[in-house]
Each structure stands twice: as structure tokens, then as C-alpha cells.
Scaffold this motif. Structure first.
Motif, PDB file in Angstrom:
ATOM      1  N   VAL A  71       0.811  -1.217   0.000  1.00 50.91           N
ATOM      2  CA  VAL A  71       0.000   0.000   0.000  1.00 50.91           C
ATOM      3  C   VAL A  71       0.846   1.270   0.000  1.00 50.91           C
ATOM      4  O   VAL A  71       0.598   2.180  -0.809  1.00 50.91           O
ATOM      5  N   PRO A  72       1.863   1.415   0.860  1.00 44.85           N
ATOM      6  CA  PRO A  72       2.652   2.654   0.804  1.00 44.85           C
ATOM      7  C   PRO A  72       3.297   2.883  -0.568  1.00 44.85           C
ATOM      8  O   PRO A  72       3.352   4.027  -1.042  1.00 44.85           O
ATOM      9  N   HIS A  73       3.761   1.818  -1.214  1.00 46.49           N
ATOM     10  CA  HIS A  73       4.334   1.964  -2.555  1.00 46.49           C
ATOM     11  C   HIS A  73       3.265   2.435  -3.538  1.00 46.49           C
ATOM     12  O   HIS A  73       3.520   3.315  -4.384  1.00 46.49           O
ATOM     13  N   LEU A  74       2.070   1.847  -3.468  1.00 49.77           N
ATOM     14  CA  LEU A  74       0.984   2.245  -4.364  1.00 49.77           C
ATOM     15  C   LEU A  74       0.570   3.692  -4.142  1.00 49.77           C
ATOM     16  O   LEU A  74       0.035   4.343  -5.052  1.00 49.77           O
ATOM     17  N   MET A  75       0.817   4.209  -2.946  1.00 46.44           N
ATOM     18  CA  MET A  75       0.520   5.605  -2.611  1.00 46.44           C
ATOM     19  C   MET A  75       1.699   6.528  -2.926  1.00 46.44           C
ATOM     20  O   MET A  75       1.632   7.726  -2.641  1.00 46.44           O
ATOM     21  N   MET A 139      -4.975  -1.316   9.176  1.00 48.18           N
ATOM     22  CA  MET A 139      -3.860  -0.412   9.436  1.00 48.18           C
ATOM     23  C   MET A 139      -4.114   0.960   8.826  1.00 48.18           C
ATOM     24  O   MET A 139      -4.458   1.061   7.631  1.00 48.18           O
ATOM     25  N   LEU A 140      -3.973   1.987   9.633  1.00 46.65           N
ATOM     26  CA  LEU A 140      -3.809   3.345   9.125  1.00 46.65           C
ATOM     27  C   LEU A 140      -2.321   3.517   8.873  1.00 46.65           C
ATOM     28  O   LEU A 140      -1.512   3.399   9.797  1.00 46.65           O
ATOM     29  N   LEU A 141      -1.939   3.779   7.638  1.00 41.66           N
ATOM     30  CA  LEU A 141      -0.538   3.820   7.254  1.00 41.66           C
ATOM     31  C   LEU A 141      -0.124   5.243   6.899  1.00 41.66           C
ATOM     32  O   LEU A 141      -0.714   5.870   6.003  1.00 41.66           O
ATOM     33  N   ASN A 142       0.873   5.743   7.593  1.00 41.34           N
ATOM     34  CA  ASN A 142       1.490   7.039   7.311  1.00 41.34           C
ATOM     35  C   ASN A 142       2.587   6.769   6.282  1.00 41.34           C
ATOM     36  O   ASN A 142       3.719   6.451   6.636  1.00 41.34           O
ATOM     37  N   CYS A 143       2.231   6.846   5.002  1.00 40.23           N
ATOM     38  CA  CYS A 143       3.048   6.232   3.952  1.00 40.23           C
ATOM     39  C   CYS A 143       4.461   6.801   3.856  1.00 40.23           C
ATOM     40  O   CYS A 143       5.393   6.078   3.482  1.00 40.23           O
ATOM     41  N   SER A 144       4.651   8.059   4.207  1.00 39.76           N
ATOM     42  CA  SER A 144       5.997   8.633   4.134  1.00 39.76           C
ATOM     43  C   SER A 144       6.920   8.048   5.189  1.00 39.76           C
ATOM     44  O   SER A 144       8.145   8.171   5.102  1.00 39.76           O
ATOM     45  N   ARG A 145       6.349   7.382   6.194  1.00 40.26           N
ATOM     46  CA  ARG A 145       7.141   6.738   7.242  1.00 40.26           C
ATOM     47  C   ARG A 145       7.331   5.242   6.958  1.00 40.26           C
ATOM     48  O   ARG A 145       7.921   4.536   7.780  1.00 40.26           O
ATOM     49  N   CYS A 146       6.826   4.767   5.832  1.00 42.48           N
ATOM     50  CA  CYS A 146       6.839   3.335   5.506  1.00 42.48           C
ATOM     51  C   CYS A 146       7.703   3.054   4.281  1.00 42.48           C
ATOM     52  O   CYS A 146       7.428   2.124   3.509  1.00 42.48           O
ATOM     53  N   THR A 147       8.767   3.817   4.094  1.00 41.66           N
ATOM     54  CA  THR A 147       9.573   3.704   2.879  1.00 41.66           C
ATOM     55  C   THR A 147      10.354   2.396   2.799  1.00 41.66           C
ATOM     56  O   THR A 147      10.836   2.028   1.726  1.00 41.66           O
TER      57      THR A 147
END
Length: 238
Positions: A71-75, A139-147
Motif C-alpha cells: 500500500v505505501p508503494h501504491l501511494m 492499518m492506518l498507514l502514514n506512507c511517508s514513514r513506511c519507505t
């Protein structure tokens, strides 16, 4: 007037649970006060895009056991996104969960203490026990913190590394969400007829749900509620 960005929701998709996915999506739309952008994570689509190539593992009970971590990559590693398993039913406005986002954290979830007593769950799938079990189901994902969650990492890291949030670097990066946002049906105490209204915000049939023929009564009153939601979604209008 300021533009409103739809709330991005990604749903784990398993072809055996298409009915569950469709009912969940309808329940999200019906209760939401804001626009939603809902994306099921369909494994063949992710494979075709070169994002997922991991072989299925013996302990993998669903098709989305690992794809959720893309998900973080897709975002584009920007903004926040919500992931949820497909075997859920939303009973209230999902914006209330979205509003809990806290920039102090890389991810937020219900922090269950679920130690399964059974060894088999739906359709004979293996029931695995591990720390933080079911934390990654919503999960609520803070995508900039999931690199760290690159496609290479998602396809090669162990299941425990992924589901125990090793990619965040420490438990202090995981925020807690109220348990009502991921109520484990037939695992946690069930609401009674008198407490059903105003009960859990989000129901999760982690052991298998009423869309499976042999589990039509899973959850008792909650199974009846799922069938009611399904019938409402399929209602024909004159």
C-alpha cells in the motif's frame, strides 16, 4: 471551495471471499460522510504490474497476506491510507477512524492480544500464532514513514518481519486504535441483542464468516447482520 480528496482505502482481496469484499465495500459507502477511493488488492493485477512475485507459502491463509504491505508503494509513499482485510463489515462512518491519524506514528492499528486456541480456521487453512496477531488486518498507514516497504522488501522479508511491523524500526512508531475498530467475531465477547446498537464500529470474521456455506452462523446475531447488509446491497428497486 477547497477540493476534497477521497479517503484512500485498500482492501485485501481473495477470490474465495468475493461476497465478503462486495458487502464490505457497500457497507463503507453506505455509512461514509466523505468520498471514498476503494481499491481491492487483486494479486494477479499486482503480479502483472511487476509489484508482486512472491510464491504462496504454506502458512499463508489468504491471497493478501503479503500484498497489504504494498500500500505505501501504491501511494507513492505520500499521505495516509487505510488497509483492511476483506472479511469485515463497517457499521459506522469510516471518517471517524480516518480522523484518528496521528503524525507521531508510522502506522496505527487495534493492538489485539490474540492468542488463538485453534490450529485450523476457515476452509481448513492453518491458524498461526505469533506476536501482534491481527494487528495488520486493519492499518492506518502514514506512507511517508513506511519507505522500507519497497516491492523488493515485501517480496523477500519473512512473514513475521512484515506482520510484526519490523519495517517501522520499533514499537514506539505504532499507534493504538480503539478495539471497536477491529472486533474479532467469535474471538472477543460478542455484543448481545441489547448492546448490538452502538456496539463495535467494524466487525472482523477472522476465523471465517457467513459467506462460507459451512460457516453461515458464525457470530450469531452478527452473522444475521452480515446477511442483512448483503441483502440490502442486492436490493432491487422498482
Amino acid at each position: 471551495m477547497a477540493s476534497v480528496q477521497p479517503l484512500p482505502i485498500f482492501i485485501g482481496y481473495d477470490p474465495r471471499e468475493r461476497a465478503a469484499t462486495n458487502v464490505l465495500i457497500d457497507s463503507l459507502y453506505q455509512h461514509s460522510s466523505v468520498p471514498l477511493a476503494i481499491t481491492p488488492l487483486v494479486t494477479p493485477q499486482l503480479e502483472a504490474q511487476g509489484l508482486f512475485w512472491r510464491a504462496r507459502e504454506p502458512k499463508q491463509s489468504t491471497a493478501f497476506s503479503f500484498t497489504r504491505f504494498l500500500v505505501p508503494h501504491l501511494m507513492g509513499y505520500q499521505g495516509w491510507a487505510l488497509f483492511m482485510d476483506c472479511d469485515m463489515l463497517c457499521r459506522t462512518d469510516i471518517k471517524a477512524l480516518w480522523d484518528l491519524r496521528d503524525e507521531r506514528y508510522g502506522a496505527m492499528c487495534v493492538q489485539h492480544e490474540h492468542v488463538p486456541g485453534e490450529t485450523v480456521k476457515f476452509l481448513g487453512e492453518v491458524q498461526s500464532a505469533y506476536p501482534k496477531k491481527n494487528w495488520s488486518s486493519l492499518m492506518l498507514l502514514n506512507c511517508s514513514r513506511c519507505t522500507k516497504l519497497t516491492p523488493d522488501y515485501v517480496n523477500t522479508a519473512s512473514g513475521l518481519e512484515l506482520h510484526r511491523f519490523h519495517w517501522l524500526g520499533g514499537d514506539d512508531a505504532i499507534g493504538a486504535v480503539d478495539a471497536g475498530w477491529n472486533h474479532l467475531v467469535d474471538v472477543q465477547p460478542a455484543p448481545t441483542a441489547s448492546t448490538l446498537d452502538g456496539g463495535p464500529c467494524l466487525l472482523h470474521w477472522t476465523l471465517g464468516g457467513p459467506w462460507f456455506r459451512e460457516q453461515r452462523t458464525m457470530g450469531g446475531l452478527l452473522a444475521a447482520e452480515w446477511f442483512g447488509a448483503r441483502d440490502d446491497a442486492m436490493k432491487l428497486w422498482d
